[in-house]
Motif scaffolding. Structure first.
Motif, PDB file in Angstrom:
ATOM      1  N   LEU A   1     -14.813 -29.781 -20.141  1.00 27.72           N
ATOM      2  CA  LEU A   1     -14.441 -28.399 -19.835  1.00 27.72           C
ATOM      3  C   LEU A   1     -14.732 -27.468 -21.011  1.00 27.72           C
ATOM      4  O   LEU A   1     -15.034 -26.298 -20.812  1.00 27.72           O
TER       5      LEU A   1
ATOM      6  N   ALA B   1     -18.365 -26.514 -20.701  1.00 27.73           N
ATOM      7  CA  ALA B   1     -18.534 -25.536 -19.627  1.00 27.73           C
ATOM      8  C   ALA B   1     -18.038 -24.160 -20.060  1.00 27.73           C
ATOM      9  O   ALA B   1     -18.652 -23.138 -19.732  1.00 27.73           O
ATOM     10  N   ALA B   2     -16.943 -24.127 -20.816  1.00 28.07           N
ATOM     11  CA  ALA B   2     -16.429 -22.848 -21.319  1.00 28.07           C
ATOM     12  C   ALA B   2     -17.419 -22.216 -22.290  1.00 28.07           C
ATOM     13  O   ALA B   2     -17.644 -20.999 -22.247  1.00 28.07           O
TER      14      ALA B   2
ATOM     15  N   LEU C   1      -7.670 -25.154 -20.125  1.00 28.81           N
ATOM     16  CA  LEU C   1      -7.526 -26.472 -19.515  1.00 28.81           C
ATOM     17  C   LEU C   1      -7.985 -27.574 -20.459  1.00 28.81           C
ATOM     18  O   LEU C   1      -7.384 -28.652 -20.522  1.00 28.81           O
ATOM     19  N   HIS C   2      -9.043 -27.308 -21.199  1.00 28.08           N
ATOM     20  CA  HIS C   2      -9.547 -28.291 -22.159  1.00 28.08           C
ATOM     21  C   HIS C   2      -8.526 -28.538 -23.268  1.00 28.08           C
ATOM     22  O   HIS C   2      -8.274 -29.678 -23.648  1.00 28.08           O
TER      23      HIS C   2
ATOM     24  N   GLY D   1      -9.237 -32.913 -18.061  1.00 31.94           N
ATOM     25  CA  GLY D   1     -10.682 -33.023 -17.981  1.00 31.94           C
ATOM     26  C   GLY D   1     -11.333 -33.728 -19.150  1.00 31.94           C
ATOM     27  O   GLY D   1     -12.538 -33.675 -19.297  1.00 31.94           O
TER      28      GLY D   1
ATOM     29  N   LEU E   1     -11.135 -22.237 -18.495  1.00 30.85           N
ATOM     30  CA  LEU E   1     -11.629 -23.587 -18.733  1.00 30.85           C
ATOM     31  C   LEU E   1     -11.270 -24.074 -20.128  1.00 30.85           C
ATOM     32  O   LEU E   1     -10.931 -25.241 -20.327  1.00 30.85           O
TER      33      LEU E   1
END
Length: 56
Positions: free
Chosen positions: A2, A5-6, A42-43, A48, A39
């Motif tokens: 994640l 992706a961020a 969340l990481h 994730g 994201l």
């Protein structure tokens, strides 16, 4: 995963802002940046990640 992706979303938001690309309201640089921040949160929270490092 994640976090990567961020980082990609932050880069896309930077390109939209730096190149002054006109997009619709859904894909504005601020919205892409906020999705990247979500994201990243969340990481940092541990969701994730790749492998689980707990006891058996």
């Amino acid at each position: 995963m994640l976090g990567i992706a961020a980082a990609v979303l932050f880069f896309i938001a930077f390109l939209i802002n730096a190149a002054d690309i006109t997009t619709n309201d859904v894909f504005s640089s601020v919205n892409v940046m906020l999705i990247g921040l979500g994201l990243l949160a969340l990481h940092v929270a541990g969701i994730g990640h790749g492998r689980r490092t707990g006891r058996r």
